[in-house]
Design a protein around this motif. Structure first.
Motif, PDB file in Angstrom:
ATOM      1  N   ASN F 104       0.819  -1.213   0.000  1.00 32.84           N
ATOM      2  CA  ASN F 104       0.000   0.000   0.000  1.00 32.84           C
ATOM      3  C   ASN F 104       0.857   1.269   0.000  1.00 32.84           C
ATOM      4  O   ASN F 104       0.849   2.054   0.940  1.00 32.84           O
ATOM      5  CB  ASN F 104      -0.945  -0.015   1.207  1.00 32.84           C
ATOM      6  CG  ASN F 104      -1.999   1.074   1.077  1.00 32.84           C
ATOM      7  OD1 ASN F 104      -2.191   1.634   0.007  1.00 32.84           O
ATOM      8  ND2 ASN F 104      -2.660   1.385   2.173  1.00 32.84           N
ATOM      9  N   GLN F 105       1.601   1.483  -1.062  1.00 32.55           N
ATOM     10  CA  GLN F 105       2.431   2.680  -1.204  1.00 32.55           C
ATOM     11  C   GLN F 105       2.819   2.813  -2.678  1.00 32.55           C
ATOM     12  O   GLN F 105       2.365   2.043  -3.514  1.00 32.55           O
ATOM     13  CB  GLN F 105       3.665   2.595  -0.291  1.00 32.55           C
ATOM     14  CG  GLN F 105       4.499   1.337  -0.499  1.00 32.55           C
ATOM     15  CD  GLN F 105       5.782   1.332   0.340  1.00 32.55           C
ATOM     16  OE1 GLN F 105       6.402   2.370   0.525  1.00 32.55           O
ATOM     17  NE2 GLN F 105       6.160   0.168   0.830  1.00 32.55           N
ATOM     18  N   ARG F 149       3.123   5.992   6.838  1.00 35.43           N
ATOM     19  CA  ARG F 149       2.618   5.082   7.862  1.00 35.43           C
ATOM     20  C   ARG F 149       1.940   3.863   7.247  1.00 35.43           C
ATOM     21  O   ARG F 149       2.036   2.759   7.770  1.00 35.43           O
ATOM     22  CB  ARG F 149       1.631   5.834   8.754  1.00 35.43           C
ATOM     23  CG  ARG F 149       1.094   4.922   9.813  1.00 35.43           C
ATOM     24  CD  ARG F 149       0.301   5.636  10.846  1.00 35.43           C
ATOM     25  NE  ARG F 149      -0.488   4.657  11.588  1.00 35.43           N
ATOM     26  CZ  ARG F 149      -1.190   4.904  12.660  1.00 35.43           C
ATOM     27  NH1 ARG F 149      -1.203   6.120  13.135  1.00 35.43           N
ATOM     28  NH2 ARG F 149      -1.878   3.957  13.256  1.00 35.43           N
ATOM     29  N   GLU F 152       4.143   0.822   6.697  1.00 36.20           N
ATOM     30  CA  GLU F 152       4.762   0.065   7.800  1.00 36.20           C
ATOM     31  C   GLU F 152       4.300  -1.382   7.747  1.00 36.20           C
ATOM     32  O   GLU F 152       3.095  -1.642   7.674  1.00 36.20           O
ATOM     33  CB  GLU F 152       4.393   0.711   9.143  1.00 36.20           C
ATOM     34  CG  GLU F 152       4.945   2.123   9.258  1.00 36.20           C
ATOM     35  CD  GLU F 152       4.670   2.779  10.605  1.00 36.20           C
ATOM     36  OE1 GLU F 152       4.079   2.126  11.482  1.00 36.20           O
ATOM     37  OE2 GLU F 152       5.065   3.949  10.764  1.00 36.20           O
ATOM     38  N   ASP F 154       2.876  -4.771   8.724  1.00 39.49           N
ATOM     39  CA  ASP F 154       2.044  -5.073   9.896  1.00 39.49           C
ATOM     40  C   ASP F 154       2.408  -6.401  10.551  1.00 39.49           C
ATOM     41  O   ASP F 154       1.844  -6.757  11.573  1.00 39.49           O
ATOM     42  CB  ASP F 154       0.551  -5.030   9.551  1.00 39.49           C
ATOM     43  CG  ASP F 154       0.189  -6.073   8.538  1.00 39.49           C
ATOM     44  OD1 ASP F 154       1.085  -6.740   8.017  1.00 39.49           O
ATOM     45  OD2 ASP F 154      -1.012  -6.232   8.261  1.00 39.49           O
ATOM     46  N   LYS F 155       3.361  -7.124  10.009  1.00 40.22           N
ATOM     47  CA  LYS F 155       3.769  -8.393  10.618  1.00 40.22           C
ATOM     48  C   LYS F 155       5.083  -8.273  11.385  1.00 40.22           C
ATOM     49  O   LYS F 155       5.573  -9.254  11.928  1.00 40.22           O
ATOM     50  CB  LYS F 155       3.963  -9.468   9.530  1.00 40.22           C
ATOM     51  CG  LYS F 155       2.747  -9.736   8.703  1.00 40.22           C
ATOM     52  CD  LYS F 155       1.864 -10.776   9.350  1.00 40.22           C
ATOM     53  CE  LYS F 155       0.610 -10.976   8.543  1.00 40.22           C
ATOM     54  NZ  LYS F 155       0.869 -11.227   7.116  1.00 40.22           N
ATOM     55  N   ILE F 156       5.713  -7.124  11.351  1.00 39.70           N
ATOM     56  CA  ILE F 156       7.034  -6.961  11.957  1.00 39.70           C
ATOM     57  C   ILE F 156       6.957  -5.904  13.042  1.00 39.70           C
ATOM     58  O   ILE F 156       6.457  -4.806  12.815  1.00 39.70           O
ATOM     59  CB  ILE F 156       8.079  -6.529  10.896  1.00 39.70           C
ATOM     60  CG1 ILE F 156       8.133  -7.514   9.736  1.00 39.70           C
ATOM     61  CG2 ILE F 156       9.445  -6.340  11.542  1.00 39.70           C
ATOM     62  CD1 ILE F 156       9.097  -7.088   8.635  1.00 39.70           C
ATOM     63  N   SER F 157       7.467  -6.234  14.231  1.00 35.99           N
ATOM     64  CA  SER F 157       7.533  -5.236  15.297  1.00 35.99           C
ATOM     65  C   SER F 157       8.615  -4.217  14.961  1.00 35.99           C
ATOM     66  O   SER F 157       9.723  -4.592  14.586  1.00 35.99           O
ATOM     67  CB  SER F 157       7.880  -5.906  16.627  1.00 35.99           C
ATOM     68  OG  SER F 157       6.942  -6.908  16.943  1.00 35.99           O
ATOM     69  N   PRO F 158       8.313  -2.935  15.123  1.00 40.42           N
ATOM     70  CA  PRO F 158       9.337  -1.924  14.837  1.00 40.42           C
ATOM     71  C   PRO F 158      10.424  -1.894  15.897  1.00 40.42           C
ATOM     72  O   PRO F 158      10.200  -2.299  17.039  1.00 40.42           O
ATOM     73  CB  PRO F 158       8.551  -0.612  14.864  1.00 40.42           C
ATOM     74  CG  PRO F 158       7.397  -0.888  15.767  1.00 40.42           C
ATOM     75  CD  PRO F 158       7.055  -2.350  15.590  1.00 40.42           C
ATOM     76  N   LEU F 211      12.253   1.497  12.370  1.00 40.73           N
ATOM     77  CA  LEU F 211      12.736   0.591  11.321  1.00 40.73           C
ATOM     78  C   LEU F 211      12.184  -0.800  11.615  1.00 40.73           C
ATOM     79  O   LEU F 211      11.848  -1.123  12.763  1.00 40.73           O
ATOM     80  CB  LEU F 211      14.266   0.578  11.279  1.00 40.73           C
ATOM     81  CG  LEU F 211      14.914   1.913  10.877  1.00 40.73           C
ATOM     82  CD1 LEU F 211      16.435   1.832  11.013  1.00 40.73           C
ATOM     83  CD2 LEU F 211      14.540   2.310   9.444  1.00 40.73           C
TER      84      LEU F 211
END
Lengths: 232, 232, 232, 232, 232, 232
Positions: F104-105, F149, F152, F154-158, F211
């Protein structure tokens, strides 16, 4: 039963135990391998093809090579999906095994998974011009295998296949070790046995392989569901 | 087989077809209903209990009432889980049906689902003091049913149970209509038949019910998986 | 419109701009605050109640206090859901605002969100004995607000409410600053304005508040959907 | 309003009711169909094109055919996205409908969905050399439709469009039946009506279509949100 | 460092290797065990307490028992969270380990995880009346451990702690085997070593434990991130 | 450290602060930019290349341009992944930064992210024929950055990188403003500073960049994890 692999050893390492068990029960298995593993660090292509043939024989399966773009060069092209749909119409399997389309793995793996997803649909359509010579075919089940844990689809509940019989494990290990160019370089056999042991411990058996059905399973009664892991 | 329901009509509406089919095949079914539906807009508690008894009889099942906190008052308490574990040890079922623990539904539904999850664990533990009189029991499968689509667990792949036989559908409808205090007030029968028809259309059969296994299914061979919906 | 808050400042900080805009347009707003903030590090309960009254007045809203278990002691009890359902039947709102039930936040917040979810259901049921005096009431919409970004529900798409008019922002800031016991201790005002500015930048406006509808929105035509953020 | 379809019947089957309602209210609708359905089992391409033209006319919409790679051959190519961006700049729609980019469906569907996502961005960029002749255009909303339930995006909350008026349903059914080459072969009309009935039952209306906004909806007040399904 | 466990062996089995390594490096570790394991099938409470004391000693940790509702009776109560917050204020740890709040596991595990989540917040709040005697305390990190794979949080990326040193593994195994009442009954040691080996194989080391940070990690430079598993 | 960008300003806007901090600490940074931004609304390609050179210099980084398909024309091709793998073998970085592969970008962003994922694998394989001249290279970490945003994962913790030092922020702003063709047209600098401020507020610092590690982080002790955001 038809299993697709992107490289000469993918099928054996990830679901060799399941296949040994199926052929041991008298069901036919055919492998379609889509490269000769020529981009790998270890093993010349001819050696790897020979290893794959020997491993398939150990598992009681036949094998053919369908070259697409070459090892580490695979792309998701409509032409490839149509090629694989043609294989499906020729072999006419009930169950199909393919690598999961989860992207966090070797790029050839998930792309082949995606291509097989498309191919099983195209194999059913009557009007695809490249496939007009062959009769449409609808498979019974598409099951994904996961070469690594990261490749397990997070939207699909696994089913666990009990492969605990010692002779099945022995055949599986032999098929993996037939890929000596790979197993001499890294501990792939241990990785897969450890995964199967952990799944087995979860299922209350010795060893198990997790597979991921692309579509909901349809049963005609609750008794078909067998047991779950809840009893443990 | 043992099915838990929070209210007198929950089991019948959501999985009456599956139960009719199991009892028709000679397997026993027992219902545990955890309130008398006394908070509903329609139907006095006595009427609703009578309706539940009649519906269970139509489905070939036995039924008992285990009062916890009362309709619309259910809380997740350890004591309730232990009570339900006691029921499990007494009935000793293989398959257990319970409402899904998904929170977006009637608060009694998901709380009962959660309590049953806990109860199936506690039923196995040897040292729970309130349960010392009864022998531990491990069930074979916990399957969730979803009273509405919003209640379907989004982390679990459904299995579809084919309930297309006309006499099964007829029995199911009769069992739903036995809850006349409810069906005269709203179109609950149509809602459930429409859901079953849509699941059936997806599965290539007339009617199907979606159930959600709490734990991975364990199979001893690929042939146990039957077929998926992919062939359509 | 009815907004629930677990502490005296929750509503103002998280959706004060939206409320200022609604009351500015002539729609009534009522706040239900479920503790006096007595567990916070700063501010005596009496002071916090006074601040909440003043902030509500600035936003054009009325406010009442409904004590449940006390600040930082809230539990999910059926009795609380029934109490809140009673409030819903008395106030009979169309739109209801509540903290999201996402667990990664202050324990009172998500528990109140869960209680309100239950309460909006119970308010519709005809037979709940504690509520028999009052007429059932079905609300139009339940919208969750997220006190922090971590509290945003990950299963629900946000809707963005444009609150860019300078007088609305000014009223919002005034209502936040009415909670001087809190704003003098930490930069809560900046946090919320920064969040609203970021949502506004995403929506192509000056400031916006994200709300999360508990249920799908129903429209009678596509023109009701207004515009999305895609045009940017 | 502009709707994209991969095959001649996709738009009509999945959102014909919504379109009938929009054109009935005097809003213009234009269809862009990206193949002639030549890979399907039933219906010659010329017949299918004629069916699409007749169905569009019944819905009060205009239709054009933009050939990309052909039925069942669609690939995600930058050139296709630019072609579709050119269409967007020419038609200059507010609302755009496209198939969801969810991969578990016909490969042409999700690929077209992905291409339209890209196209709505490219249509806004000033420097794309192939598009220099046309003025940039930003749409108001991109809404995904789901040809099957499996194709519903799991990360986006649906909005439900009430299409209950009998004359709207009649027009929709007529437009579906205009695709006689398809409807004579399988029960597609029943599938879509059953889905719409189930969505309608959930929304408290007769029939509804679920659409999935690609981006958050932006509202200028809470009153724009209409009502949710919570009141039921 | 402070680790919470619901039963006398939870901490040792799930993160004994990590703790051995921390204490070996001179960092203090304290265990808080919230039951005496009295509901388990094997081992009397006194024996289990003695085993826990011996295991903690082997790991170089101190241990205390904080009775809440008893084994298999734990409930999520505000009073329990406040009790645990009191422990946090007394021990004042930097890092806190707790079972994950993922619900698909022993009910005591996820409930204790949830209670610890609440407790770390309450420990910071100045006004909680039961805690007024002690100074507020903010921890540095809350890390979840997963007693089984099903208990791994699916929304949090794991971090892998390398515990490959042979003496660390030896200490871990000794601590697990100190729970002889459990290890003589089932192969718990093998389960945990297999999990650690599989994580180690994924990380390119001998053995690793996966932990799940409740909150984003904050680093002051990229060099703090060490290496990932990508290099393998 | 090696950072990939699809357009001349992507790296600077999204992680310029992190890079400024790394080079300030004496670590080398190299940028690979895969188009000249020629499809953008503002700025001629030559101007944009000059801006990128100047911005890189301000950040203490070197920069090269690797043309793939051109701005807004990028496709996921095996040949591109191999090209980028060749760059990785030449530069031989430890840490690699790339845009997230979240779809989505801007289509170039996620495609470049996907290509870099593939490239870091291919860079390790010994047999890729186009890469035979160069020695295989395994990186230490692949970190995704999110241009918006919505991008980002959604499956990876920042992980949050503290970039609060005023001189770092000043350098970052200068590097962004070096892209005057873009910053004069829209408020990109404000967008990124607002995001960094919000992340900083969450982390208890002035400014932070989020990141997203492609793979689990591996630590040799808990002390390596630093602190989380929980302490706030």
């Amino acid at each position: 039963m038809l299993a697709f692999g992107a490289h000469p050893d993918d099928i054996e390492f990830t679901c060799g135990g399941v296949i040994a068990q199926e052929t041991d029960a008298g069901r036919a298995a055919h492998f379609v391998v889509c490269s000769r593993g020529e981009a790998g660090t270890h093993g010349a292509p001819e050696q790897r093809v020979a290893e794959a043939r020997r491993a398939a024989a150990l598992l009681g399966a036949t094998v053919e090579f369908v070259e697409l773009d070459g090892d580490s060069h695979l792309e998701v092209r409509a032409a490839h999906a149509i090629t694989l749909a043609g294989v499906l119409r020729r072999v006419r399997p009930g169950i199909v095994l393919a690598p999961s389309p989860t992207e966090n793995q070797h790029p050839d793996h998930w792309r082949l998974g995606r291509l097989v997803c498309d191919a099983v649909r195209l194999a059913r359509f009557g009007g695809v011009r490249e496939l007009r010579e062959s009769a449409p075919h609808g498979i019974a089940q598409l099951l994904f295998y996961a070469p690594t844990r990261e490749a397990e689809p997070d939207k699909i509940s696994p089913v666990l296949i009990d492969i605990s019989r010692p002779e099945i494990i022995a055949t599986w290990v032999a098929a993996m070790e037939a890929h000596g160019s790979q197993t001499s370089a890294r501990n792939y056999v241990e990785v897969q046995l450890t995964r199967a042991r952990l799944h087995g411990l979860g299922a209350g058996v010795e060893y198990a392989t997790a597979l991921f059905p692309a579509d909901p399973l349809v049963f005609s009664s609750l008794s078909g569901l067998g047991r779950g892991t809840r009893g443990l």
